[in-house]
Write a protein that holds these residues in place. Structure first.
Motif, PDB file in Angstrom:
ATOM      1  N   GLY B 173      39.347  43.009  23.654  1.00  0.00           N
ATOM      2  CA  GLY B 173      39.324  43.250  22.214  1.00  0.00           C
ATOM      3  C   GLY B 173      39.732  44.685  21.907  1.00  0.00           C
ATOM      4  N   LEU B 174      39.231  45.598  22.710  1.00  0.00           N
ATOM      5  CA  LEU B 174      39.561  47.018  22.547  1.00  0.00           C
ATOM      6  C   LEU B 174      41.046  47.258  22.829  1.00  0.00           C
ATOM      7  N   ALA B 175      41.572  46.551  23.835  1.00  0.00           N
ATOM      8  CA  ALA B 175      42.991  46.713  24.190  1.00  0.00           C
ATOM      9  C   ALA B 175      43.903  46.204  23.071  1.00  0.00           C
ATOM     10  N   ASP B 176      43.354  45.364  22.188  1.00  0.00           N
ATOM     11  CA  ASP B 176      44.147  44.779  21.110  1.00  0.00           C
ATOM     12  C   ASP B 176      44.064  45.607  19.827  1.00  0.00           C
ATOM     13  N   LEU B 177      43.348  46.705  19.893  1.00  0.00           N
ATOM     14  CA  LEU B 177      43.089  47.470  18.666  1.00  0.00           C
ATOM     15  C   LEU B 177      44.345  48.133  18.104  1.00  0.00           C
ATOM     16  N   LEU B 178      45.162  48.735  18.976  1.00  0.00           N
ATOM     17  CA  LEU B 178      46.302  49.522  18.498  1.00  0.00           C
ATOM     18  C   LEU B 178      47.637  48.790  18.592  1.00  0.00           C
ATOM     19  N   THR B 179      47.705  47.806  19.483  1.00  0.00           N
ATOM     20  CA  THR B 179      48.945  47.036  19.616  1.00  0.00           C
ATOM     21  C   THR B 179      48.559  45.569  19.829  1.00  0.00           C
ATOM     22  N   ASP B 180      49.492  44.674  19.558  1.00  0.00           N
ATOM     23  CA  ASP B 180      49.239  43.246  19.774  1.00  0.00           C
ATOM     24  C   ASP B 180      49.277  42.974  21.283  1.00  0.00           C
ATOM     25  N   ASP B 181      48.123  42.644  21.819  1.00  0.00           N
ATOM     26  CA  ASP B 181      47.982  42.489  23.271  1.00  0.00           C
ATOM     27  C   ASP B 181      47.883  41.010  23.652  1.00  0.00           C
ATOM     28  N   SER B 182      48.245  40.115  22.720  1.00  0.00           N
ATOM     29  CA  SER B 182      47.912  38.700  22.931  1.00  0.00           C
ATOM     30  C   SER B 182      48.618  38.052  24.115  1.00  0.00           C
ATOM     31  N   SER B 183      49.874  38.447  24.426  1.00  0.00           N
ATOM     32  CA  SER B 183      50.537  37.726  25.515  1.00  0.00           C
ATOM     33  C   SER B 183      49.979  38.168  26.867  1.00  0.00           C
ATOM     34  N   ARG B 184      49.688  39.465  27.000  1.00  0.00           N
ATOM     35  CA  ARG B 184      49.036  39.917  28.224  1.00  0.00           C
ATOM     36  C   ARG B 184      47.658  39.249  28.355  1.00  0.00           C
ATOM     37  N   ARG B 185      46.925  39.196  27.236  1.00  0.00           N
ATOM     38  CA  ARG B 185      45.588  38.597  27.253  1.00  0.00           C
ATOM     39  C   ARG B 185      45.637  37.135  27.714  1.00  0.00           C
ATOM     40  N   THR B 186      46.637  36.390  27.231  1.00  0.00           N
ATOM     41  CA  THR B 186      46.762  34.977  27.604  1.00  0.00           C
ATOM     42  C   THR B 186      46.963  34.830  29.118  1.00  0.00           C
ATOM     43  N   ARG B 187      47.876  35.624  29.688  1.00  0.00           N
ATOM     44  CA  ARG B 187      48.129  35.558  31.139  1.00  0.00           C
ATOM     45  C   ARG B 187      46.863  35.889  31.913  1.00  0.00           C
ATOM     46  N   LEU B 188      46.222  36.961  31.448  1.00  0.00           N
ATOM     47  CA  LEU B 188      45.045  37.454  32.147  1.00  0.00           C
ATOM     48  C   LEU B 188      43.899  36.427  32.117  1.00  0.00           C
ATOM     49  N   LEU B 189      43.701  35.788  30.962  1.00  0.00           N
ATOM     50  CA  LEU B 189      42.593  34.839  30.844  1.00  0.00           C
ATOM     51  C   LEU B 189      42.866  33.541  31.619  1.00  0.00           C
ATOM     52  N   HIS B 190      44.142  33.183  31.754  1.00  0.00           N
ATOM     53  CA  HIS B 190      44.480  32.040  32.614  1.00  0.00           C
ATOM     54  C   HIS B 190      43.999  32.313  34.042  1.00  0.00           C
ATOM     55  N   GLN B 191      44.321  33.517  34.508  1.00  0.00           N
ATOM     56  CA  GLN B 191      43.921  33.867  35.865  1.00  0.00           C
ATOM     57  C   GLN B 191      42.397  33.952  35.976  1.00  0.00           C
ATOM     58  N   TRP B 192      41.777  34.547  34.923  1.00  0.00           N
ATOM     59  CA  TRP B 192      40.321  34.705  34.967  1.00  0.00           C
ATOM     60  C   TRP B 192      39.613  33.342  34.994  1.00  0.00           C
ATOM     61  N   ALA B 193      40.151  32.380  34.264  1.00  0.00           N
ATOM     62  CA  ALA B 193      39.556  31.039  34.249  1.00  0.00           C
ATOM     63  C   ALA B 193      39.567  30.450  35.666  1.00  0.00           C
ATOM     64  N   ALA B 194      40.657  30.663  36.394  1.00  0.00           N
ATOM     65  CA  ALA B 194      40.746  30.142  37.765  1.00  0.00           C
ATOM     66  C   ALA B 194      39.719  30.847  38.663  1.00  0.00           C
ATOM     67  N   THR B 195      39.633  32.176  38.521  1.00  0.00           N
ATOM     68  CA  THR B 195      38.670  32.950  39.312  1.00  0.00           C
ATOM     69  C   THR B 195      37.237  32.506  39.001  1.00  0.00           C
ATOM     70  N   LEU B 196      36.986  32.293  37.709  1.00  0.00           N
ATOM     71  CA  LEU B 196      35.661  31.902  37.249  1.00  0.00           C
ATOM     72  C   LEU B 196      35.279  30.521  37.798  1.00  0.00           C
ATOM     73  N   ASP B 197      36.233  29.609  37.826  1.00  0.00           N
ATOM     74  CA  ASP B 197      35.967  28.279  38.384  1.00  0.00           C
ATOM     75  C   ASP B 197      35.498  28.388  39.834  1.00  0.00           C
ATOM     76  N   THR B 198      36.173  29.253  40.586  1.00  0.00           N
ATOM     77  CA  THR B 198      35.765  29.458  41.979  1.00  0.00           C
ATOM     78  C   THR B 198      34.379  30.089  42.047  1.00  0.00           C
ATOM     79  N   ALA B 199      34.198  31.156  41.249  1.00  0.00           N
ATOM     80  CA  ALA B 199      32.929  31.898  41.297  1.00  0.00           C
ATOM     81  C   ALA B 199      31.744  31.034  40.866  1.00  0.00           C
ATOM     82  N   LEU B 200      31.969  30.149  39.898  1.00  0.00           N
ATOM     83  CA  LEU B 200      30.872  29.323  39.392  1.00  0.00           C
ATOM     84  C   LEU B 200      30.770  27.996  40.148  1.00  0.00           C
ATOM     85  N   GLY B 201      31.687  27.786  41.068  1.00  0.00           N
ATOM     86  CA  GLY B 201      31.675  26.540  41.829  1.00  0.00           C
ATOM     87  C   GLY B 201      31.860  25.327  40.941  1.00  0.00           C
ATOM     88  N   ARG B 202      32.716  25.483  39.900  1.00  0.00           N
ATOM     89  CA  ARG B 202      32.943  24.353  38.981  1.00  0.00           C
ATOM     90  C   ARG B 202      33.902  23.345  39.599  1.00  0.00           C
TER      91      ARG B 202
END
Lengths: 202, 202
Positions: B173-202
Protein backbone atom coordinates in the motif's frame (compact mmCIF):
# COMPACT_ATOMS: atom_id res chain seq x y z
CA UNK A 1 29.62 9.14 -6.82
CA UNK A 2 32.95 10.60 -8.04
CA UNK A 3 35.38 11.63 -5.34
CA UNK A 4 36.58 15.15 -6.00
CA UNK A 5 39.87 16.53 -4.84
CA UNK A 6 38.78 18.74 -1.97
CA UNK A 7 40.62 22.05 -1.56
CA UNK A 8 41.74 22.35 2.06
CA UNK A 9 40.24 25.77 2.60
CA UNK A 10 39.15 26.20 6.22
CA UNK A 11 36.27 28.57 5.56
CA UNK A 12 34.90 26.28 2.91
CA UNK A 13 35.29 23.34 5.29
CA UNK A 14 33.34 25.16 7.97
CA UNK A 15 30.65 26.07 5.48
CA UNK A 16 30.39 22.47 4.35
CA UNK A 17 30.18 21.25 7.95
CA UNK A 18 27.40 23.77 8.67
CA UNK A 19 25.48 22.65 5.61
CA UNK A 20 25.80 19.05 6.66
CA UNK A 21 24.65 19.83 10.20
CA UNK A 22 21.59 21.58 8.78
CA UNK A 23 20.78 18.63 6.53
CA UNK A 24 21.13 16.16 9.39
CA UNK A 25 18.92 18.32 11.58
CA UNK A 26 16.35 18.58 8.78
CA UNK A 27 16.17 14.78 8.38
CA UNK A 28 15.93 14.43 12.14
CA UNK A 29 13.25 17.08 12.31
CA UNK A 30 11.17 15.41 9.60
CA UNK A 31 11.33 12.10 11.48
CA UNK A 32 10.37 13.53 14.85
CA UNK A 33 8.06 16.50 14.35
CA UNK A 34 6.92 15.80 10.81
CA UNK A 35 6.62 17.76 7.63
CA UNK A 36 4.55 20.68 8.90
CA UNK A 37 7.02 21.43 11.70
CA UNK A 38 10.12 21.37 9.53
CA UNK A 39 10.96 25.02 8.83
CA UNK A 40 14.32 26.75 8.29
CA UNK A 41 14.02 28.42 11.71
CA UNK A 42 13.29 25.19 13.58
CA UNK A 43 16.02 23.28 11.75
CA UNK A 44 18.59 26.05 12.31
CA UNK A 45 17.84 26.00 16.03
CA UNK A 46 18.11 22.22 16.19
CA UNK A 47 21.43 22.35 14.33
CA UNK A 48 22.78 25.10 16.61
CA UNK A 49 23.21 27.41 13.63
CA UNK A 50 22.03 31.02 13.46
CA UNK A 51 19.01 31.70 11.31
CA UNK A 52 21.11 33.98 9.09
CA UNK A 53 23.74 31.31 8.52
CA UNK A 54 21.03 28.77 7.76
CA UNK A 55 19.45 31.10 5.22
CA UNK A 56 22.84 31.61 3.60
CA UNK A 57 22.69 27.89 2.71
CA UNK A 58 18.96 27.47 2.18
CA UNK A 59 16.95 30.54 1.33
CA UNK A 60 13.59 28.83 1.54
CA UNK A 61 12.04 25.88 3.26
CA UNK A 62 11.64 24.23 -0.16
CA UNK A 63 15.39 24.48 -0.86
CA UNK A 64 16.18 23.00 2.54
CA UNK A 65 13.72 20.14 2.25
CA UNK A 66 14.77 19.38 -1.32
CA UNK A 67 18.39 19.08 -0.23
CA UNK A 68 17.40 17.09 2.86
CA UNK A 69 15.48 14.59 0.71
CA UNK A 70 18.55 13.96 -1.44
CA UNK A 71 20.82 13.82 1.55
CA UNK A 72 18.56 11.43 3.44
CA UNK A 73 18.28 9.12 0.42
CA UNK A 74 22.08 9.10 0.00
CA UNK A 75 22.62 8.30 3.67
CA UNK A 76 20.03 5.51 3.60
CA UNK A 77 21.67 4.03 0.50
CA UNK A 78 25.14 4.41 1.92
CA UNK A 79 24.24 2.64 5.18
CA UNK A 80 22.37 -0.11 3.43
CA UNK A 81 25.27 -0.66 1.03
CA UNK A 82 27.82 -0.69 3.83
CA UNK A 83 25.90 -3.10 6.05
CA UNK A 84 24.59 -5.46 3.37
CA UNK A 85 27.91 -5.56 1.50
CA UNK A 86 29.63 -6.43 4.74
CA UNK A 87 27.10 -9.24 5.32
CA UNK A 88 27.31 -10.49 1.73
CA UNK A 89 31.06 -10.88 2.13
CA UNK A 90 30.65 -13.67 4.70
CA UNK A 91 27.66 -15.70 3.47
CA UNK A 92 25.21 -14.75 6.25
CA UNK A 93 22.19 -16.86 7.08
CA UNK A 94 18.81 -15.61 5.93
CA UNK A 95 17.75 -14.51 9.41
CA UNK A 96 20.71 -12.13 9.67
CA UNK A 97 19.78 -10.51 6.37
CA UNK A 98 16.10 -10.05 7.14
CA UNK A 99 16.86 -8.85 10.69
CA UNK A 100 19.17 -6.20 9.28
CA UNK A 101 16.52 -5.14 6.75
CA UNK A 102 13.92 -5.00 9.52
CA UNK A 103 16.17 -2.70 11.55
CA UNK A 104 16.93 -0.42 8.63
CA UNK A 105 13.27 0.05 7.73
CA UNK A 106 12.37 0.91 11.34
CA UNK A 107 15.15 3.49 11.77
CA UNK A 108 14.58 7.24 12.24
CA UNK A 109 15.90 7.66 8.70
CA UNK A 110 13.09 5.48 7.40
CA UNK A 111 10.60 7.45 9.49
CA UNK A 112 11.87 10.68 7.94
CA UNK A 113 11.47 9.12 4.49
CA UNK A 114 7.92 8.11 5.38
CA UNK A 115 7.08 11.71 6.29
CA UNK A 116 8.36 12.73 2.88
CA UNK A 117 6.43 10.14 0.90
CA UNK A 118 3.23 11.14 2.60
CA UNK A 119 3.92 14.85 2.11
CA UNK A 120 4.85 14.17 -1.54
CA UNK A 121 1.57 12.36 -2.12
CA UNK A 122 -0.23 15.71 -2.00
CA UNK A 123 2.54 17.97 -3.38
CA UNK A 124 3.29 17.63 -7.11
CA UNK A 125 6.64 19.41 -6.97
CA UNK A 126 7.92 17.30 -4.12
CA UNK A 127 6.56 14.15 -5.72
CA UNK A 128 8.47 14.87 -8.93
CA UNK A 129 11.63 15.06 -6.88
CA UNK A 130 11.01 12.10 -4.59
CA UNK A 131 9.85 9.54 -7.19
CA UNK A 132 13.17 9.18 -9.12
CA UNK A 133 15.17 9.15 -5.87
CA UNK A 134 12.98 6.38 -4.46
CA UNK A 135 13.14 4.42 -7.72
CA UNK A 136 16.93 4.52 -7.51
CA UNK A 137 16.84 3.56 -3.83
CA UNK A 138 14.45 0.70 -4.58
CA UNK A 139 16.62 -0.74 -7.36
CA UNK A 140 19.75 -0.56 -5.25
CA UNK A 141 18.05 -2.03 -2.14
CA UNK A 142 16.83 -4.89 -4.31
CA UNK A 143 20.26 -5.59 -5.80
CA UNK A 144 21.94 -5.48 -2.38
CA UNK A 145 19.34 -7.84 -0.90
CA UNK A 146 19.76 -10.31 -3.78
CA UNK A 147 23.53 -10.29 -3.21
CA UNK A 148 23.28 -10.65 0.58
CA UNK A 149 20.85 -13.58 0.22
CA UNK A 150 22.90 -15.10 -2.57
CA UNK A 151 19.57 -15.45 -4.42
CA UNK A 152 19.46 -16.68 -8.00
CA UNK A 153 17.02 -14.47 -9.88
CA UNK A 154 17.05 -16.69 -12.95
CA UNK A 155 14.85 -19.11 -10.97
CA UNK A 156 11.17 -18.24 -11.56
CA UNK A 157 9.55 -16.55 -8.57
CA UNK A 158 12.81 -15.62 -6.82
CA UNK A 159 12.74 -12.01 -7.99
CA UNK A 160 9.19 -11.54 -6.66
CA UNK A 161 10.05 -13.24 -3.38
CA UNK A 162 12.99 -10.88 -2.79
CA UNK A 163 10.73 -7.93 -3.64
CA UNK A 164 8.11 -9.24 -1.22
CA UNK A 165 10.78 -9.29 1.50
CA UNK A 166 11.46 -5.60 0.95
CA UNK A 167 7.73 -4.78 0.86
CA UNK A 168 7.29 -6.76 4.07
CA UNK A 169 9.99 -4.81 5.94
CA UNK A 170 8.47 -1.57 4.59
CA UNK A 171 5.13 -2.67 6.07
CA UNK A 172 6.89 -3.54 9.33
CA UNK A 173 8.49 -0.09 9.38
CA UNK A 174 5.04 1.44 9.10
CA UNK A 175 3.75 -0.82 11.89
CA UNK A 176 6.51 0.56 14.11
CA UNK A 177 5.55 4.18 13.55
CA UNK A 178 3.08 4.67 16.43
CA UNK A 179 4.11 1.93 18.88
CA UNK A 180 7.21 -0.15 19.52
CA UNK A 181 6.59 -3.19 17.36
CA UNK A 182 10.02 -4.78 17.81
CA UNK A 183 9.07 -7.98 19.63
CA UNK A 184 6.32 -8.86 17.16
CA UNK A 185 8.74 -7.97 14.31
CA UNK A 186 11.40 -10.33 15.71
CA UNK A 187 8.98 -13.29 15.86
CA UNK A 188 7.63 -12.53 12.44
CA UNK A 189 11.05 -12.23 10.79
CA UNK A 190 12.18 -15.53 12.30
CA UNK A 191 9.28 -17.17 10.55
CA UNK A 192 9.88 -15.16 7.38
CA UNK A 193 13.50 -16.33 7.24
CA UNK A 194 12.34 -19.96 7.37
CA UNK A 195 9.74 -19.32 4.63
CA UNK A 196 12.36 -17.56 2.54
CA UNK A 197 14.84 -20.43 2.91
CA UNK A 198 12.25 -22.81 1.51
CA UNK A 199 11.16 -20.44 -1.25
CA UNK A 200 14.74 -19.70 -2.34
CA UNK A 201 15.82 -23.32 -2.00
CA UNK A 202 18.67 -22.28 0.30
CA UNK B 1 -34.89 9.70 -3.55
CA UNK B 2 -38.72 9.68 -3.73
CA UNK B 3 -41.21 10.89 -1.11
CA UNK B 4 -40.54 9.26 2.23
CA UNK B 5 -43.19 7.38 4.16
CA UNK B 6 -43.87 9.39 7.30
CA UNK B 7 -40.36 10.43 8.30
CA UNK B 8 -40.42 10.41 12.06
CA UNK B 9 -37.80 13.02 12.71
CA UNK B 10 -36.89 14.63 9.41
CA UNK B 11 -34.69 17.28 10.97
CA UNK B 12 -32.67 14.70 12.88
CA UNK B 13 -32.35 12.56 9.75
CA UNK B 14 -31.09 15.53 7.79
CA UNK B 15 -28.64 16.35 10.52
CA UNK B 16 -27.33 12.78 10.54
CA UNK B 17 -26.96 12.79 6.78
CA UNK B 18 -25.05 16.09 6.92
CA UNK B 19 -22.74 14.73 9.59
CA UNK B 20 -22.07 11.67 7.51
CA UNK B 21 -21.36 13.76 4.40
CA UNK B 22 -18.86 15.80 6.40
CA UNK B 23 -17.11 12.69 7.71
CA UNK B 24 -16.90 11.17 4.23
CA UNK B 25 -15.51 14.41 2.87
CA UNK B 26 -12.97 14.58 5.71
CA UNK B 27 -11.67 11.06 4.99
CA UNK B 28 -11.53 11.90 1.29
CA UNK B 29 -9.74 15.15 2.01
CA UNK B 30 -7.14 13.45 4.20
CA UNK B 31 -6.41 10.94 1.43
CA UNK B 32 -6.08 13.50 -1.33
CA UNK B 33 -4.70 16.74 0.13
CA UNK B 34 -3.25 15.38 3.34
CA UNK B 35 -3.37 16.32 6.97
CA UNK B 36 -2.28 19.95 6.68
CA UNK B 37 -4.99 20.73 4.13
CA UNK B 38 -7.85 19.14 6.06
CA UNK B 39 -9.67 22.02 7.78
CA UNK B 40 -13.35 22.47 8.68
CA UNK B 41 -13.70 25.08 5.91
CA UNK B 42 -12.17 22.89 3.20
CA UNK B 43 -14.14 19.83 4.28
CA UNK B 44 -17.42 21.77 4.45
CA UNK B 45 -16.88 23.04 0.91
CA UNK B 46 -16.05 19.54 -0.36
CA UNK B 47 -19.19 18.17 1.32
CA UNK B 48 -21.38 20.93 -0.10
CA UNK B 49 -22.31 22.07 3.40
CA UNK B 50 -22.19 25.66 4.67
CA UNK B 51 -19.39 26.52 7.05
CA UNK B 52 -21.95 27.33 9.76
CA UNK B 53 -23.69 23.98 9.42
CA UNK B 54 -20.31 22.22 9.50
CA UNK B 55 -19.36 24.05 12.68
CA UNK B 56 -22.66 23.07 14.23
CA UNK B 57 -21.42 19.46 14.00
CA UNK B 58 -17.70 19.99 14.52
CA UNK B 59 -16.60 23.13 16.32
CA UNK B 60 -12.90 22.59 15.75
CA UNK B 61 -10.64 20.85 13.30
CA UNK B 62 -9.64 18.45 16.10
CA UNK B 63 -13.26 17.40 16.67
CA UNK B 64 -13.76 16.83 12.96
CA UNK B 65 -10.57 14.84 12.50
CA UNK B 66 -11.19 12.78 15.64
CA UNK B 67 -14.62 11.80 14.37
CA UNK B 68 -13.25 11.17 10.87
CA UNK B 69 -10.59 8.82 12.25
CA UNK B 70 -13.23 6.73 13.98
CA UNK B 71 -15.53 6.82 11.00
CA UNK B 72 -12.75 5.84 8.58
CA UNK B 73 -11.66 2.93 10.81
CA UNK B 74 -15.25 1.70 11.04
CA UNK B 75 -15.70 1.89 7.28
CA UNK B 76 -12.40 0.06 6.64
CA UNK B 77 -13.41 -2.66 9.10
CA UNK B 78 -16.91 -2.91 7.71
CA UNK B 79 -15.67 -3.31 4.11
CA UNK B 80 -12.99 -5.78 5.06
CA UNK B 81 -15.49 -7.82 7.06
CA UNK B 82 -18.06 -7.80 4.27
CA UNK B 83 -15.60 -8.79 1.54
CA UNK B 84 -13.55 -11.34 3.48
CA UNK B 85 -16.60 -12.93 5.09
CA UNK B 86 -18.15 -13.29 1.67
CA UNK B 87 -14.94 -14.96 0.41
CA UNK B 88 -14.61 -17.19 3.48
CA UNK B 89 -18.11 -18.51 2.80
CA UNK B 90 -17.03 -20.19 -0.44
CA UNK B 91 -13.51 -21.53 0.26
CA UNK B 92 -11.57 -19.13 -1.98
CA UNK B 93 -8.12 -19.93 -3.28
CA UNK B 94 -5.19 -18.15 -1.67
CA UNK B 95 -4.66 -15.84 -4.64
CA UNK B 96 -8.19 -14.44 -4.30
CA UNK B 97 -7.63 -13.65 -0.64
CA UNK B 98 -4.26 -11.95 -1.09
CA UNK B 99 -5.50 -10.05 -4.16
CA UNK B 100 -8.42 -8.70 -2.15
CA UNK B 101 -6.08 -7.70 0.70
CA UNK B 102 -3.75 -6.01 -1.80
CA UNK B 103 -6.67 -3.98 -3.17
CA UNK B 104 -7.92 -2.97 0.26
CA UNK B 105 -4.54 -1.72 1.42
CA UNK B 106 -4.08 0.35 -1.74
CA UNK B 107 -7.50 2.01 -1.53
CA UNK B 108 -8.10 5.74 -0.90
CA UNK B 109 -9.32 4.72 2.55
CA UNK B 110 -5.93 3.17 3.30
CA UNK B 111 -4.24 6.30 1.99
CA UNK B 112 -6.32 8.42 4.33
CA UNK B 113 -5.34 6.14 7.21
CA UNK B 114 -1.70 6.52 6.22
CA UNK B 115 -1.98 10.29 6.44
CA UNK B 116 -3.37 9.88 9.94
CA UNK B 117 -0.66 7.50 11.15
CA UNK B 118 2.03 9.85 9.97
CA UNK B 119 0.30 12.88 11.49
CA UNK B 120 -0.23 10.94 14.73
CA UNK B 121 3.47 10.08 14.91
CA UNK B 122 4.20 13.69 15.86
CA UNK B 123 0.97 14.52 17.71
CA UNK B 124 0.51 12.89 21.13
CA UNK B 125 -3.22 13.57 21.38
CA UNK B 126 -3.95 12.11 17.98
CA UNK B 127 -1.66 9.18 18.65
CA UNK B 128 -3.55 8.33 21.84
CA UNK B 129 -6.72 8.17 19.80
CA UNK B 130 -5.36 6.33 16.78
CA UNK B 131 -3.39 3.58 18.56
CA UNK B 132 -6.35 1.73 20.16
CA UNK B 133 -8.41 2.06 16.96
CA UNK B 134 -5.57 0.58 14.91
CA UNK B 135 -5.01 -2.21 17.44
CA UNK B 136 -8.67 -3.14 17.09
CA UNK B 137 -8.48 -2.94 13.32
CA UNK B 138 -5.31 -5.08 13.30
CA UNK B 139 -6.86 -7.82 15.46
CA UNK B 140 -9.99 -7.95 13.35
CA UNK B 141 -8.06 -7.89 10.03
CA UNK B 142 -5.96 -10.77 11.32
CA UNK B 143 -8.98 -12.83 12.38
CA UNK B 144 -10.76 -12.23 9.07
CA UNK B 145 -7.64 -13.21 7.10
CA UNK B 146 -7.21 -16.42 9.12
CA UNK B 147 -10.84 -17.33 8.40
CA UNK B 148 -10.67 -16.48 4.70
CA UNK B 149 -7.47 -18.56 4.28
CA UNK B 150 -8.87 -21.35 6.42
CA UNK B 151 -5.52 -21.23 8.24
CA UNK B 152 -4.88 -23.37 11.32
CA UNK B 153 -3.11 -21.19 13.86
CA UNK B 154 -2.35 -24.10 16.15
CA UNK B 155 0.37 -25.08 13.64
CA UNK B 156 3.66 -23.38 14.62
CA UNK B 157 4.56 -20.49 12.34
CA UNK B 158 1.11 -20.09 10.80
CA UNK B 159 0.16 -17.13 12.97
CA UNK B 160 3.35 -15.26 12.00
CA UNK B 161 2.89 -16.11 8.33
CA UNK B 162 -0.64 -14.66 8.33
CA UNK B 163 0.68 -11.54 10.10
CA UNK B 164 3.48 -11.26 7.54
CA UNK B 165 0.85 -11.33 4.79
CA UNK B 166 -0.86 -8.32 6.34
CA UNK B 167 2.44 -6.49 6.84
CA UNK B 168 3.33 -7.27 3.23
CA UNK B 169 0.12 -5.75 1.87
CA UNK B 170 0.66 -2.74 4.15
CA UNK B 171 4.10 -2.32 2.57
CA UNK B 172 2.54 -2.69 -0.87
CA UNK B 173 0.00 0.00 0.00
CA UNK B 174 2.86 2.33 0.87
CA UNK B 175 4.63 1.47 -2.39
CA UNK B 176 1.48 2.57 -4.25
CA UNK B 177 1.37 5.98 -2.62
CA UNK B 178 3.45 7.98 -5.12
CA UNK B 179 3.18 5.90 -8.29
CA UNK B 180 0.78 3.28 -9.64
CA UNK B 181 2.36 0.05 -8.43
CA UNK B 182 -0.47 -2.27 -9.47
CA UNK B 183 1.30 -4.39 -12.09
CA UNK B 184 4.28 -5.10 -9.86
CA UNK B 185 1.86 -5.82 -7.00
CA UNK B 186 -0.08 -8.33 -9.13
CA UNK B 187 3.09 -10.28 -10.05
CA UNK B 188 4.31 -10.21 -6.50
CA UNK B 189 1.02 -11.40 -4.98
CA UNK B 190 0.80 -14.28 -7.47
CA UNK B 191 4.15 -15.49 -6.21
CA UNK B 192 3.20 -14.82 -2.58
CA UNK B 193 0.02 -16.89 -2.94
CA UNK B 194 2.13 -19.86 -4.12
CA UNK B 195 4.59 -19.40 -1.23
CA UNK B 196 1.70 -19.08 1.22
CA UNK B 197 0.09 -22.29 -0.04
CA UNK B 198 3.32 -24.12 0.72
CA UNK B 199 3.81 -22.42 4.08
CA UNK B 200 0.23 -23.10 5.20
CA UNK B 201 0.21 -26.61 3.79
CA UNK B 202 -2.92 -25.83 1.77
Amino acid sequence: MTAQAVPREPRQDRSRATRRRLLEAAVDCLASVGWAGTTVTVVAERAGVSRGAAQHHFRTREELVTAAVEYGTEVRLHRMRARLDELAGRRPDTLEVVTLLGEMYSSPLFKAALQLWVAASSDEQLRAQVVPLEARFGREAHRLTVDALGADESTPGVRETVQATLDLVRGLGLADLLTDDSSRRTRLLHQWAATLDTALGR
